[in-house]
Design a protein around this motif. Structure first.
Motif, PDB file in Angstrom:
ATOM      1  N   ARG A 121       0.883  -1.042  -0.003  1.00 28.62           N
ATOM      2  CA  ARG A 121       0.018   0.038  -0.041  1.00 28.62           C
ATOM      3  C   ARG A 121       1.036   1.222   0.044  1.00 28.62           C
ATOM      4  O   ARG A 121       0.575   2.375  -0.571  1.00 28.62           O
ATOM      5  CB  ARG A 121      -1.110   0.142   1.166  1.00 28.62           C
ATOM      6  CG  ARG A 121      -2.244  -0.762   1.059  1.00 28.62           C
ATOM      7  CD  ARG A 121      -2.883  -0.928   2.334  1.00 28.62           C
ATOM      8  NE  ARG A 121      -4.086  -1.822   1.942  1.00 28.62           N
ATOM      9  CZ  ARG A 121      -5.008  -2.263   2.811  1.00 28.62           C
ATOM     10  NH1 ARG A 121      -4.692  -2.022   4.101  1.00 28.62           N
ATOM     11  NH2 ARG A 121      -5.896  -3.230   2.470  1.00 28.62           N
ATOM     12  N   ARG A 125       0.012   5.078  -5.271  1.00 31.02           N
ATOM     13  CA  ARG A 125      -0.185   6.254  -5.206  1.00 31.02           C
ATOM     14  C   ARG A 125      -1.503   6.799  -4.637  1.00 31.02           C
ATOM     15  O   ARG A 125      -1.628   7.985  -3.920  1.00 31.02           O
ATOM     16  CB  ARG A 125       0.014   6.863  -6.711  1.00 31.02           C
ATOM     17  CG  ARG A 125       0.318   8.430  -6.911  1.00 31.02           C
ATOM     18  CD  ARG A 125       0.786   8.635  -8.270  1.00 31.02           C
ATOM     19  NE  ARG A 125       1.602   9.855  -8.506  1.00 31.02           N
ATOM     20  CZ  ARG A 125       2.641  10.191  -8.134  1.00 31.02           C
ATOM     21  NH1 ARG A 125       3.309   9.107  -7.559  1.00 31.02           N
ATOM     22  NH2 ARG A 125       3.418  11.278  -8.337  1.00 31.02           N
ATOM     23  N   GLU A 126      -2.533   6.100  -5.082  1.00 34.57           N
ATOM     24  CA  GLU A 126      -3.746   6.660  -4.463  1.00 34.57           C
ATOM     25  C   GLU A 126      -4.079   6.405  -2.910  1.00 34.57           C
ATOM     26  O   GLU A 126      -4.271   7.222  -2.496  1.00 34.57           O
ATOM     27  CB  GLU A 126      -4.962   5.580  -5.030  1.00 34.57           C
ATOM     28  CG  GLU A 126      -6.163   6.025  -4.666  1.00 34.57           C
ATOM     29  CD  GLU A 126      -7.399   5.075  -5.474  1.00 34.57           C
ATOM     30  OE1 GLU A 126      -8.312   4.690  -4.946  1.00 34.57           O
ATOM     31  OE2 GLU A 126      -7.195   4.598  -6.535  1.00 34.57           O
ATOM     32  N   TYR A 127      -3.307   5.387  -2.391  1.00 34.07           N
ATOM     33  CA  TYR A 127      -3.294   5.153  -0.902  1.00 34.07           C
ATOM     34  C   TYR A 127      -2.681   6.495  -0.234  1.00 34.07           C
ATOM     35  O   TYR A 127      -2.981   6.966   0.920  1.00 34.07           O
ATOM     36  CB  TYR A 127      -2.675   3.847  -0.554  1.00 34.07           C
ATOM     37  CG  TYR A 127      -2.749   3.466   0.966  1.00 34.07           C
ATOM     38  CD1 TYR A 127      -3.664   2.904   1.459  1.00 34.07           C
ATOM     39  CD2 TYR A 127      -1.212   3.800   1.717  1.00 34.07           C
ATOM     40  CE1 TYR A 127      -3.590   2.879   2.903  1.00 34.07           C
ATOM     41  CE2 TYR A 127      -1.311   3.450   2.817  1.00 34.07           C
ATOM     42  CZ  TYR A 127      -2.285   3.076   3.443  1.00 34.07           C
ATOM     43  OH  TYR A 127      -2.320   2.905   4.937  1.00 34.07           O
ATOM     44  N   THR A 129      -2.073   9.273  -1.384  1.00 38.15           N
ATOM     45  CA  THR A 129      -2.875  10.464  -1.721  1.00 38.15           C
ATOM     46  C   THR A 129      -4.084  10.575  -0.616  1.00 38.15           C
ATOM     47  O   THR A 129      -4.252  11.397  -0.105  1.00 38.15           O
ATOM     48  CB  THR A 129      -3.198  10.771  -2.982  1.00 38.15           C
ATOM     49  OG1 THR A 129      -2.172  10.614  -3.986  1.00 38.15           O
ATOM     50  CG2 THR A 129      -4.119  12.009  -3.212  1.00 38.15           C
ATOM     51  N   GLU A 130      -5.128   9.430  -0.895  1.00 41.67           N
ATOM     52  CA  GLU A 130      -6.039   9.581  -0.229  1.00 41.67           C
ATOM     53  C   GLU A 130      -6.233   9.123   1.220  1.00 41.67           C
ATOM     54  O   GLU A 130      -6.612   9.848   2.135  1.00 41.67           O
ATOM     55  CB  GLU A 130      -7.292   8.415  -0.906  1.00 41.67           C
ATOM     56  CG  GLU A 130      -7.463   8.880  -2.385  1.00 41.67           C
ATOM     57  CD  GLU A 130      -8.191  10.208  -2.523  1.00 41.67           C
ATOM     58  OE1 GLU A 130      -8.999  10.301  -1.785  1.00 41.67           O
ATOM     59  OE2 GLU A 130      -7.831  10.769  -3.438  1.00 41.67           O
ATOM     60  N   ARG A 131      -5.369   8.266   1.603  1.00 40.45           N
ATOM     61  CA  ARG A 131      -5.299   7.581   2.923  1.00 40.45           C
ATOM     62  C   ARG A 131      -4.289   8.300   3.732  1.00 40.45           C
ATOM     63  O   ARG A 131      -4.504   8.866   4.948  1.00 40.45           O
ATOM     64  CB  ARG A 131      -5.081   6.173   2.898  1.00 40.45           C
ATOM     65  CG  ARG A 131      -5.138   5.621   4.506  1.00 40.45           C
ATOM     66  CD  ARG A 131      -6.604   5.680   4.854  1.00 40.45           C
ATOM     67  NE  ARG A 131      -6.800   5.068   6.233  1.00 40.45           N
ATOM     68  CZ  ARG A 131      -7.063   5.480   7.273  1.00 40.45           C
ATOM     69  NH1 ARG A 131      -7.379   6.876   7.336  1.00 40.45           N
ATOM     70  NH2 ARG A 131      -7.226   4.594   8.374  1.00 40.45           N
ATOM     71  N   GLU A 133      -2.355  10.981   2.727  1.00 36.39           N
ATOM     72  CA  GLU A 133      -2.387  12.584   2.194  1.00 36.39           C
ATOM     73  C   GLU A 133      -0.969  12.968   2.227  1.00 36.39           C
ATOM     74  O   GLU A 133      -0.945  14.170   2.573  1.00 36.39           O
ATOM     75  CB  GLU A 133      -3.315  13.558   3.315  1.00 36.39           C
ATOM     76  CG  GLU A 133      -4.557  12.935   3.347  1.00 36.39           C
ATOM     77  CD  GLU A 133      -5.575  13.822   4.370  1.00 36.39           C
ATOM     78  OE1 GLU A 133      -4.912  14.523   5.091  1.00 36.39           O
ATOM     79  OE2 GLU A 133      -6.786  13.594   4.760  1.00 36.39           O
ATOM     80  N   SER A 136       2.200  15.332  -3.274  1.00 36.25           N
ATOM     81  CA  SER A 136       2.790  14.627  -4.503  1.00 36.25           C
ATOM     82  C   SER A 136       4.386  14.787  -4.825  1.00 36.25           C
ATOM     83  O   SER A 136       4.931  13.852  -5.102  1.00 36.25           O
ATOM     84  CB  SER A 136       2.203  15.460  -5.671  1.00 36.25           C
ATOM     85  OG  SER A 136       2.543  16.768  -5.805  1.00 36.25           O
ATOM     86  N   GLN A 139       5.474  11.760  -3.047  1.00 38.49           N
ATOM     87  CA  GLN A 139       4.915  10.429  -3.347  1.00 38.49           C
ATOM     88  C   GLN A 139       5.838  10.125  -4.649  1.00 38.49           C
ATOM     89  O   GLN A 139       6.283   9.226  -4.996  1.00 38.49           O
ATOM     90  CB  GLN A 139       3.728  10.720  -3.870  1.00 38.49           C
ATOM     91  CG  GLN A 139       2.336  10.736  -2.859  1.00 38.49           C
ATOM     92  CD  GLN A 139       1.130  10.842  -3.447  1.00 38.49           C
ATOM     93  OE1 GLN A 139       0.791  10.494  -4.731  1.00 38.49           O
ATOM     94  NE2 GLN A 139       0.369  11.555  -2.788  1.00 38.49           N
TER      95      GLN A 139
END
Length: 143
Positions: A121, A125-127, A129-131, A133, A136, A139
């Motif tokens: 996880r 990238r989505e994790y 960003t979303e979880r 935070e 970028s 990331q």
């Protein structure tokens, strides 16, 4: 916490800030090794945050060209997170899931639990960003 501050600082592109981030992350990781208690969910969140800190430290080390340190931190993060996940699964099999303490009406980057974080996880990238935070810029260093 010094882990949260280090993670935030690790998103910088300024070499001085990145050195500062390394120092904060190493200090924060060292402190997690001395945490003791009987509140299992809290201890699990501490280890989850340690894993996040190690991943940030690995990304900063990799970006600065220190490949051995980056690989060491990545390996330790994955090892600790795998152990955390296995322990949480075993505890859930043996006992009813631990009763979580009441949540505060505010949050200081403390929402990731034992079964909510893993090495895989932390590469998603989505994790990030979303979880978590993560910005970028940080990331991209993990990518």
């Amino acid at each position: 916490s010094s882990l949260d501050a280090g993670i935030d600082t690790a998103s910088s592109s300024d070499p001085k800030k990145l050195e500062e981030a390394k120092s904060m992350l190493k200090e924060g990781i060292q402190k997690t090794k001395t945490v003791e208690g009987r509140d299992i969910p809290l201890l699990q969140r501490v280890i989850a945050k340690e894993g996040e800190g190690r991943m940030a430290l690995a990304s900063v080390a990799w970006t600065s060209g220190d490949r051995p340190e980056a690989e060491k931190q990545l390996g330790l993060a994955c090892e600790r997170l795998d152990q955390l996940e296995a322990d949480a699964i075993n505890r859930n099999k043996i006992n009813a899931p631990p009763k979580l303490p009441p949540r505060l009406l505010f949050n200081i980057d403390d929402g990731v639990g034992a079964l909510d974080i893993s090495c895989t996880r932390l590469r998603n990238r989505e994790y990030l960003t979303e979880r978590l935070e993560w910005p970028s810029t940080l990331q991209e260093k993990v990518g």
